[in-house]
Scaffold this motif. Structure first.
Motif, PDB file in Angstrom:
ATOM      1  N   GLU A 211      -4.713   1.950 -12.038  1.00 30.14           N
ATOM      2  CA  GLU A 211      -3.887   1.273 -11.973  1.00 30.14           C
ATOM      3  C   GLU A 211      -4.815  -0.684 -12.439  1.00 30.14           C
ATOM      4  OE1 GLU A 211      -0.919   2.217  -8.671  1.00 30.14           O
ATOM      5  OE2 GLU A 211      -3.058   0.549  -7.923  1.00 30.14           O
TER       6      GLU A 211
ATOM      7  N   GLY B  90      -5.431  -9.623   2.454  1.00 27.46           N
ATOM      8  CA  GLY B  90      -4.580  -8.650   2.415  1.00 27.46           C
ATOM      9  C   GLY B  90      -4.182  -7.608   1.995  1.00 27.46           C
TER      10      GLY B  90
ATOM     11  N   GLY C  90      -7.376   8.200  -6.394  1.00 28.69           N
ATOM     12  CA  GLY C  90      -6.953   6.724  -7.062  1.00 28.69           C
ATOM     13  C   GLY C  90      -6.555   6.131  -7.689  1.00 28.69           C
ATOM     14  N   MET C  91      -5.183   6.132  -7.000  1.00 27.19           N
ATOM     15  CA  MET C  91      -4.374   5.306  -8.489  1.00 27.19           C
ATOM     16  C   MET C  91      -4.950   3.726  -8.614  1.00 27.19           C
ATOM     17  SD  MET C  91      -1.951   7.208  -8.256  1.00 27.19           S
ATOM     18  CE  MET C  91      -0.422   5.787  -8.376  1.00 27.19           C
ATOM     19  N   VAL C  92      -5.688   3.059  -7.730  1.00 28.85           N
ATOM     20  CA  VAL C  92      -6.115   1.912  -7.781  1.00 28.85           C
ATOM     21  C   VAL C  92      -7.096   1.753  -9.036  1.00 28.85           C
ATOM     22  CG1 VAL C  92      -6.441   1.160  -5.911  1.00 28.85           C
ATOM     23  CG2 VAL C  92      -8.228   2.381  -5.904  1.00 28.85           C
TER      24      VAL C  92
ATOM     25  N   TYR D 271       0.704  -1.294  -0.071  1.00 24.39           N
ATOM     26  CA  TYR D 271       0.265   0.064  -0.039  1.00 24.39           C
ATOM     27  C   TYR D 271       0.924   0.758   0.141  1.00 24.39           C
ATOM     28  CZ  TYR D 271      -2.520   4.022   1.737  1.00 24.39           C
ATOM     29  OH  TYR D 271      -4.026   4.880   1.793  1.00 24.39           O
ATOM     30  N   GLY D 272       0.953   2.334  -0.776  1.00 24.81           N
ATOM     31  CA  GLY D 272       1.319   3.273  -0.848  1.00 24.81           C
ATOM     32  C   GLY D 272       0.902   4.425  -2.166  1.00 24.81           C
ATOM     33  N   GLY D 273      -0.242   4.931  -2.337  1.00 22.79           N
ATOM     34  CA  GLY D 273      -0.222   5.895  -3.505  1.00 22.79           C
ATOM     35  C   GLY D 273       0.712   6.776  -3.367  1.00 22.79           C
TER      36      GLY D 273
ATOM     37  N   ARG E   1      -0.406  -8.382  -6.483  1.00 23.26           N
ATOM     38  CA  ARG E   1      -0.910  -7.347  -6.988  1.00 23.26           C
ATOM     39  C   ARG E   1      -1.288  -7.185  -8.532  1.00 23.26           C
ATOM     40  NH1 ARG E   1       0.250  -0.652  -6.715  1.00 23.26           N
ATOM     41  NH2 ARG E   1       2.179  -0.989  -7.705  1.00 23.26           N
TER      42      ARG E   1
ATOM     43  N   ALA F 222      -8.593  -6.975  -1.381  1.00 27.92           N
ATOM     44  CA  ALA F 222      -6.657  -6.568  -0.897  1.00 27.92           C
ATOM     45  C   ALA F 222      -6.453  -5.401  -0.553  1.00 27.92           C
ATOM     46  CB  ALA F 222      -6.364  -6.506  -1.830  1.00 27.92           C
ATOM     47  N   GLY F 223      -5.629  -5.478   0.574  1.00 27.36           N
ATOM     48  CA  GLY F 223      -5.628  -3.650   0.726  1.00 27.36           C
ATOM     49  C   GLY F 223      -5.494  -4.142   3.140  1.00 27.36           C
ATOM     50  N   PRO F 224      -4.614  -3.749   3.391  1.00 28.35           N
ATOM     51  CA  PRO F 224      -4.353  -3.223   5.103  1.00 28.35           C
ATOM     52  C   PRO F 224      -5.462  -2.774   5.588  1.00 28.35           C
ATOM     53  CG  PRO F 224      -3.198  -1.206   4.293  1.00 28.35           C
ATOM     54  CD  PRO F 224      -3.692  -2.131   2.531  1.00 28.35           C
TER      55      PRO F 224
ATOM     56  N   TRP G 272     -16.302   9.400  -0.326  1.00 30.29           N
ATOM     57  CA  TRP G 272     -16.060  10.517  -0.272  1.00 30.29           C
ATOM     58  C   TRP G 272     -15.595  11.450  -1.211  1.00 30.29           C
ATOM     59  CZ3 TRP G 272      -9.861  10.894   1.909  1.00 30.29           C
ATOM     60  CH2 TRP G 272      -9.336   9.972   0.903  1.00 30.29           C
TER      61      TRP G 272
END
Ligand code: UDP
Length: 368
Positions: A269, A236, A264-266, A18-20, A243, A208-210, A259
């Motif tokens: 991607e 996770g 929104g990088m995802v 994770y880390g946009g 990914r 998926a994600g923290p 929001w």
């Protein structure tokens, strides 16, 4: 140009998972270097880059994101390096800050123009900071929606979207039967809505994600009870090829945000892999998603479930093309270089006297 990129102090660049913001800084640094610029990246330990790297703090702080003690230390140390560079006759043309609020608040003390990318939404609190200090930096928004949400006194100087390195992502035309949600387990990202919409549509869902500090209760109460390892799988935090494959094989990415999504990088991607995006019409989703071309914009979970029935109408090649043209790192980097040039042109000439602090550091023999 001589460019200093200031990453946040919390996670390494590039991020392990994770880390946009860290991903944006990584892509930008590499592209600027590839284009021949002289780039110094100030970042958390464990970072890697083709740019000259300066790690400032001794540790990363993934569980204390936003803690002022670390942010102010990180920024003050970066500013010292900027001063040293000036003292030894190799001043930076521009400082590009991605690190939070401290650098904006003190942008007038860097001795070089500061460009600050707005990575978050305007809330009552952040609006106050930008209204008070924003004029000290060149402010760059990451979407038109973010500009529209800026309160009146805040002047946004440019809009440059976040980048994706399209060639890094595989175009996959044949998809598997699951839909994907990827992000931090925060209610604003709507993983619980994704569960409801997928269930309603009778589709398998992968989450998926923290689970970050503060998100445990939400995850335990609203997500975990639905995870059955079959219809709803939680894998996770993911990184690397795992990914990439999750994005590339998904029938769609769900983006049921609650929001005004700043970017929104995802989404970009997923689209780079030819995977369409079904999103709530909130903030930047309305720019990234071109309805009927690379996805659908919907109002609620019922419409989201219905939209999943129309995925066959969307062409994976069109999905990829929609990001290649607008968000590829080469396009985004050119836009930033224009912003840097304008910021440099607008800046007053540097003070020829670097002052006693720089002289002291020079005496200590810093590296250029
Ligand atoms: N991400 C990741 N692994 C995960 C979940 C997310 O690598 O398990 C990445 C994701 O691919 C994206 C970033 O983290 O690059 C999240 O950025 P985004 O802009 O979507 O969300 P935000 O910065 O608002 O949390």
């Amino acid at each position: 140009m001589r460019i200093a990129l200031l990453a946040p102090p919390w996670l390494p660049v590039p991020p392990h998972g994770y880390g946009g913001i860290e991903s944006v800084v990584d892509l930008l640094a590499r592209q600027l270097v590839a284009e021949g610029h002289d780039v110094t990246l100030f970042a958390a330990p464990g970072s890697r880059s083709t740019a000259r790297l300066r790690t400032l703090l001794a540790e990363t702080h993934p569980d204390e994101i936003g803690a002022s003690m670390y942010e102010s230390d990180h920024v003050a140390r970066a500013r010292e390096w900027v001063e040293v560079a000036r003292a030894i006759g190799r001043p930076f043309d521009v400082i590009h800050d991605h690190s939070g609020f401290t650098a904006v608040a003190f942008a007038n003390l860097f001795g070089a123009p500061v460009v600050h990318t707005l990575h978050g939404p305007f809330t009552a609190r952040t609006s106050e900071i930008y209204a008070r200090h924003g004029h000290k930096a060149t402010l760059v928004a990451i979407s038109q929606a973010q500009v529209r949400s800026a309160p009146a006194p805040i002047r946004i100087d440019a809009v440059v979207p976040n980048p994706v390195m399209v060639e890094h992502w595989p175009l996959r035309v044949r998809k598997e039967d699951y839909v994907l949600w990827m992000g931090r387990m925060d209610p604003v990202k709507g993983p619980d809505v994704a569960v409801a919409a997928a269930r309603r549509a009778g589709r398998r869902l992968v989450l998926a994600g923290p689970v970050q500090p503060g998100q445990e209760t939400f995850f335990r109460e609203r997500i975990a009870p639905h995870v059955d390892g079959d219809r709803v799988r939680y894998v996770g935090e993911v990184a690397g090829t795992r990914r990439i494959d999750l994005f590339a094989n998904a029938a769609a990415l769900l983006m049921p945000v609650r929001w005004a999504e700043p970017f929104g990088m995802v989404m970009v991607e997923a689209l780079a892999c030819g995977t369409p995006v079904v999103a709530f019409a909130q903030g930047a989703t309305q720019e990234v998603v071109l309805p009927g071309v690379n996805g659908f914009l919907v109002a609620d979970e019922v419409e989201m479930a219905d939209a999943l029935g129309g995925l066959d109408q969307l062409d994976p090649l069109a999905c990829r093309a929609s990001v290649q043209e607008r968000y590829d790192v080469s396009v985004v980097t050119s836009a930033y270089v224009d912003v840097y040039r304008r910021a440099r042109a607008a800046a007053s000439p540097p003070d020829p006297d670097p002052g006693p602090a720089a002289e002291l550091m020079l005496a200590l023999g810093p590296e250029a």
